[in-house]
Scaffold this active site. Structure first.
Site, PDB file in Angstrom:
ATOM      1  N   SER A   1      -6.966 -11.877   2.890  1.00 17.86           N
ATOM      2  CA  SER A   1      -6.590 -11.915   1.477  1.00 17.86           C
ATOM      3  C   SER A   1      -7.200 -10.762   0.682  1.00 17.86           C
ATOM      4  CB  SER A   1      -6.989 -13.276   0.898  1.00 17.86           C
ATOM      5  OG  SER A   1      -6.409 -13.487  -0.368  1.00 17.86           O
TER       6      SER A   1
ATOM      7  N   ASP B   1      -4.229   2.979   2.376  1.00 16.90           N
ATOM      8  CA  ASP B   1      -2.982   3.562   1.869  1.00 16.90           C
ATOM      9  C   ASP B   1      -3.237   4.788   0.995  1.00 16.90           C
ATOM     10  OD1 ASP B   1      -1.549   1.660   3.175  1.00 16.90           O
ATOM     11  OD2 ASP B   1      -0.807   0.619   1.392  1.00 16.90           O
TER      12      ASP B   1
ATOM     13  N   LYS C   1      -3.151 -12.292   5.629  1.00 17.29           N
ATOM     14  CA  LYS C   1      -2.779 -13.228   4.560  1.00 17.29           C
ATOM     15  C   LYS C   1      -2.316 -12.410   3.353  1.00 17.29           C
ATOM     16  CE  LYS C   1      -4.456 -16.958   1.561  1.00 17.29           C
ATOM     17  NZ  LYS C   1      -4.230 -16.305   0.254  1.00 17.29           N
TER      18      LYS C   1
END
Length: 542
Positions: free
Chosen positions: A289, A300, A314
């Site tokens: 999470s 990224d 998740k």
């Protein structure tokens, strides 16, 4: 066509759109109201007319749990006590005995006492089995007996517990317990700082910031951020932690939902503490999470090298919605997407297999980082560098879930004297003892191969076996069972790592475990080596 004609056409089209939307809303509303009326009538008639006395509260609790069980495991009904626990977890503060406790029908097991807190001060150890709290036997208490351990600061409770075959008692004086988001940070070497971020409660970004600034003051020019085993928490804190390392205005995560108001983009709002310092983020199968928002977004944005093992996967966001009588519904409202546009949700709870189990994502889509590196969705955050010792496997997971590692560590603690952390060494002889312990225990787990073979042997509607073939099947199953013990050697490095973790905590608490990691943990040593090689670090990100 003149403007008047255009208006004549547009107005009916607009009216039709409203009619369709309105009809859809009315249809959904009617269906919900209809089902509620049916259930209310059924519930009333059942409780009034059933042959024996019913417990309406228990029946309703069962009905709610079964209904929500058809959805994902994160959508839950929270009673008043659950709501209070939820608040405590997010706040990072509560009043109690200061220990992690596991509940059983007949006992409470101390899993980990926190150093310097009431349970520890009263002499309780991991492995102690609490059988009585005050005058109340755990076996006779219908609800979760661990609630009896909680109470106001300064109040006392006497517990009776079993330890290594002896029955003992202790008086514990409750106190305020603070659950740190950052339980440990320290310099690994003269220029590399190490920060453990264990959970994303309300203290996460504040404590991470304090640790980062303190380490920089001590000479840190590189940072290792450890998110392994971090189950997540507050979304806002994930954004704020990321913001410590990236400038103001960066997109960190996007949430998408069928409910328009839950569709949001989250950007960093503050100036970074250090947007340039070389950074390695550690993750594993227990990182979930909010941990994946931080690691995934830093990956990224090419702001950090991610190292370890694939994270949990998740990609679902929950929000607590208030209900009546102090209860709440913690409901999944949206999916989150990292800056590259990927969702890292691993399990599909809405398309289950024939056994009703969620389907694991097997097809992945490619995305690119800011610098054009390939990353994928659908299965957690895949590290830029994988460390084999941090990967989970079926055997190690089974040993942990069945508490075999925990129970062996308890026996080890009472059989071995270790005075100093530097003196601890888990030897080949110790591992042999563990193998003997496993062979004599009732530990067992079923592999996928065994399940298929057993199903084939019993599925006589489709396949008819002669006796010789059936005997071969049985022999194969016996051989598989024997090979499981041999597999302990194949996975010795991974299993031994878990054993060392549990044993070190027994003697030197969690702080000692992190100290031990600095010189013994494969992932930390690999991260330190990478940060010491600037050319290789830059090459990975570029």
């Amino acid at each position: 066509m003149n403007r008047f004609m255009k208006k004549r056409i547009l107005i009916p089209l607009f009216a039709i759109t409203l009619l369709i939307a309105g009809s859809s809303f009315k249809s959904d509303f009617f269906e919900i109201a209809k089902q509620i009326e049916i259930f209310t009538t059924l519930f009333k008639e059942l409780n009034m007319n059933y042959v024996d006395e019913t417990n309406p509260a228990e029946l309703m609790d069962t009905a709610i749990k079964n209904m929500l069980g058809e959805l994902d495991p994160y959508t839950k009904f929270l009673n008043e006590q659950d709501v209070e626990t939820y608040k405590i977890n997010n706040a990072g503060e509560y009043s109690g005995i200061g220990a992690v406790v596991r509940s059983y029908p007949d006992k409470l097991l101390i899993v980990e006492p926190y150093k310097g807190y009431p349970a520890d001060n009263a002499g309780l150890k991991a492995g102690d089995e609490i059988v009585k709290i005050g005058d109340i036997s755990v076996v006779n208490f219908e609800d979760n007996a661990s609630e009896l351990l909680k109470g106001a600061n300064g109040t006392s409770v006497t517990v009776t517990y079993n330890r290594q075959g002896e029955t003992k008692s202790a008086k514990i004086t409750r106190s305020a317990v603070e659950v740190d988001a950052v339980p440990f940070y320290k310099m690994i070497d003269a220029s590399t700082g190490y920060i453990v971020l264990a959970k994303f409660n309300a203290k996460a970004s504040g404590q991470t910031k304090e640790a980062l600034i303190d380490l920089k003051g001590k000479g840190a020019e590189k940072i290792v951020l450890d998110l392994r085993g971090n189950p997540g928490g507050l979304l806002s804190e994930a954004i704020n932690v990321t913001n410590l390392f990236v400038p103001k205005g960066e997109l960190i995560v996007t949430t998408k939902s069928k409910v328009k108001k839950f569709n949001r983009e989250y950007h960093t709002k503050n100036k970074a503490v250090d947007a340039e310092i070389p950074l390695v983020v550690l993750v594993d199968g227990g990182s979930a999470s909010a941990s994946e928002i931080v690691s995934g977004s830093l990956q990224d944005l090419d702001r950090a090298v991610v190292l370890g093992a694939r994270s949990f996967g998740k990609g679902l966001v929950q929000r607590p919605l208030k209900l009546t009588y102090g209860t709440q519904l913690k409901v999944t409202i949206s999916r989150y997407y990292t800056p590259s546009g990927r969702c890292i949700q691993s399990l599909d709870y809405w398309n289950r297999d024939e056994n009703g189990n969620a389907v694991k994502t097997s097809t992945f889509n490619d995305f690119t980082t800011r610098n054009g590196r390939k990353v994928q969705d659908g299965g957690g955050v895949l590290p830029d560098i994988e460390i084999s010792a941090t990967k989970a496997n079926e055997l190690t997971t089974a040993l942990l879930q069945n508490h075999v590692v925990f129970d062996f560590a308890t026996n080890y603690y009472y059989s071995n004297q270790v005075q100093n952390l530097n003196d601890f060494k888990f030897t080949e002889g110790d591992f042999q003892e563990f193998k003997n312990y496993v062979s004599k225990s009732d530990f067992s787990f079923e592999t996928k191969t065994e399940r298929v073979l057993k199903q084939a042997m019993t599925n006589r509607e489709e396949v008819i076996f002669n006796d010789a073939i059936e005997d071969d099947f049985k022999t194969l199953l016996v051989d598989i069972d024997k090979s499981k013990l041999a597999a302990l050697e194949n996975y010795q490095k991974e299993i031994q790592s878990k054993l060392e973790d549990e044993i070190v905590k027994r003697y030197f608490y969690r702080e000692g475990l992190y100290e031990y990691y600095l010189t013994h943990d494969d992932a930390i040593m690999a991260a330190t080596e990478l940060l010491g090689n600037t050319a290789e670090y830059v090459k990975i990100l570029k």
